[in-house]
Design an enzyme around this catalytic site. Structure first.
Site, mmCIF file in Angstrom:
data_model
loop_
_atom_site.group_PDB
_atom_site.id
_atom_site.type_symbol
_atom_site.label_atom_id
_atom_site.label_comp_id
_atom_site.label_asym_id
_atom_site.label_seq_id
_atom_site.Cartn_x
_atom_site.Cartn_y
_atom_site.Cartn_z
ATOM 1 N N SER A 225 -8.068 55.659 -17.759
ATOM 2 C CA SER A 225 -8.714 55.155 -16.552
ATOM 3 C C SER A 225 -8.662 53.634 -16.499
ATOM 4 O O SER A 225 -8.553 52.959 -17.530
ATOM 5 C CB SER A 225 -10.169 55.621 -16.500
ATOM 6 O OG SER A 225 -10.932 54.986 -17.508
ATOM 7 N N CYS A 280 -1.677 61.095 -13.345
ATOM 8 C CA CYS A 280 -1.763 59.750 -12.775
ATOM 9 C C CYS A 280 -0.694 59.519 -11.725
ATOM 10 O O CYS A 280 -0.744 58.540 -10.992
ATOM 11 C CB CYS A 280 -1.669 58.689 -13.876
ATOM 12 S SG CYS A 280 -0.066 58.620 -14.688
#
Length: 497
Positions: A225, A280
């Site tokens: 993240s 992602c």
């Protein structure tokens, strides 16, 4: 319940102390205990790597490559076993797990080219009797911190190349699905890698901070993240380390009025809902140029989303498995709640899905929002789940401004038959990886992977040519052997030709 050990200096190591459960997300049941490394355990791995480094850095690149050739063969031979472990702990389908492994193997194949990728440059007679060359030398002990969503592929982005460049590597995989990562590391030892060159340590922030703070660790690679990427980059560079930290994403697909809509829908289904959106590079926003395109897209998506085959990841012939944890499922469901409250049109609602025989699993069906606007939280933030948002715009320029204004710049794509529009998009879009009629533009292993803006912290992308640069230092050498009969006077000005 079995205990998953660390792998340090070629040995499986268990320890008492803090531990977490590893779950099978399809059943919701804990299946393993995972000990969390102490700072002493991390130091043990660092010491082993430091001790192994002198001999490994002096091992010829061709011999390092031979280890990688054997490693590649073992990975292919164990594909079914590795895929099963990924699916059991992550939840993705067996087919998706096998595809992940194959993309990881591509990076091992690139590492097999060590004698070529580590060749320096040589220039003879740059001056009178002076030769010059450059050399790529390893950094020493380096480390990688990898995410749950690709427990096989992302570690294989890192350590095969780092190791073949002559470094010793410490890997801290995700504590959510570590078994496949550990097995793959054991296969590398079986391929002939010396003890200490690769260690695998499990842990949480304590382990991460120990790697950041250890002066022996010269470089850190991270995928995860954005808040954690930014933390690791700031703390690592503050200590003089080389850091590449890949963060979050909000990937847009632009659909032009001339797009092949049937092919675009097929591509979006896989890109948005494959692996439950826990990628992602997942497409989470479809930007439709014109209401006609948006209406047609939604009409074609709805029946396919409702027809998704969802079940336990270890079953065959599925489109989606569960999310990785109950917390992840609840978080994504919370985003859906928020989108409804913000006024977006929830066209397909996947909340409350129950799979017969796996009622306790962490399942969520595919969700589709229409009429999403840029100020909504479901547009601004990375959801990391099977949720696709449709945004309507009037022009390509408006679509591009939307993408360029977003804080993330990981991946994007455009569906069009217009070469001029595609070229403009590729030239002007502020995103690191771009696809034209390709929904997941993940570069092959001999290119490099990385986004722009707050999707990447650091100057060098992952794997490929940038990976070689990241895991090595260039040394420039200038050498002179004057002729015996000659003698030159001292020179006090800056030397030149």
């Amino acid at each position: 319940m079995s205990v998953i050990p660390h792998l340090i200096n070629g040995e499986l190591v268990t320890e008492n102390g803090r531990a977490v459960d590893v779950f099978n997300p399809s059943t919701g049941q804990a299946i393993h205990k995972l000990p969390l490394a102490t700072r002493e355990t991390i130091q043990h791995a660092i010491d082993a790597a430091k001790a192994a480094f002198p001999a490994w850095r002096n091992t010829p690149p061709a011999k390092r490559a031979q280890v990688m050739f054997r490693f590649k063969q073992l990975l292919e031979q164990n594909e079914a076993r590795i895929s099963q472990l990924i699916s059991e702990e992550h939840g993705k389908t067996l087919e998706d797990a096998a595809g992940e492994l194959k993309r990881g193997i591509e990076n091992v194949e690139f590492a097999c080219a060590a004698p070529e990728i580590l060749k320096g440059e040589y220039s003879r007679n740059v001056g009178p009797n002076i030769d010059a060359w450059s050399d790529f030398q390893p950094l020493g002990v380096v480390a990688g911190i990898t995410p749950f969503n690709f427990p096989a592929m992302v570690p294989l982005w890192m350590y095969p190349l780092a190791i073949v460049c002559g470094n010793c590597f410490i890997l801290k995989p995700s504590e959510r699905d570590p078994s496949s990562t550990l097995l793959i590391a054991q296969l590398l030892l079986e391929a002939g890698l010396p003890k200490g060159v690769l260690s695998v340590v499990h842990g949480d922030k304590t382990a991460v901070d120990a790697l950041i703070e250890a002066p022996e660790v010269k470089a850190l690679s991270f995928v995860g993240s954005t808040p954690i990427a930014e933390y690791i980059y700031a703390e690592g560079t503050k200590r003089g380390k080389r850091v590449q930290a890949l963060g979050g994403a909000k990937n847009h697909a632009v659909l032009m009025p001339d797009a092949d809509l049937d092919n675009a829908v097929s591509a979006l289904m896989g890109a948005a809902y494959g692996s439950c959106g826990e990628r992602c590079m997942a497409i989470s926003v479809a930007v439709c140029v014109g209401d006609q395109v948006a209406d047609a897209l939604v009409a074609k998506l709805v029946p396919q989303i409702k027809a998704l085959k969802i079940g336990a990841g270890t079953s065959c012939g599925l489109d989606m498995g569960p999310l990785v944890t109950g917390q992840a499922r609840d978080k994504v469901s919370g985003y859906v709640d928020d989108g409804v409250a913000a006024g977006a049109t929830l066209v397909v609602d996947g909340r409350g899905l129950s799979i017969p025989g796996n009622e306790e699993g962490f399942f969520l069906g595919g969700c589709l929002f229409d009429n999403v606007t840029p100020e909504m939280r479901i547009y601004k933030e990375e959801i990391f789940g099977p949720v696709l948002c449709v945004v309507r715009v009037n022009s390509l320029e408006e679509a591009m401004k939307l993408i360029n204004d977003h804080e993330y710049g990981n991946g994007t794509c455009i569906f069009t038959r217009d070469g001029e529009a595609a070229r403009l998009f590729c030239d002007e879009i502020e995103v690191g990886m771009v696809g034209v009629n390709v929904p997941l533009p993940v570069p092959v292993a001999y290119h490099s992977f990385g986004g722009w803006k707050r999707s990447l912290f650091g100057d060098l992308h992952a794997y490929g040519p940038d990976g070689v640069r990241f895991y090595t230092r260039r040394k420039a050498i200038t050498q002179r052997w004057p002729q015996r009969a000659s003698h030159e006077a001292s020179q006090f000005a800056f030397p030149s030709l």
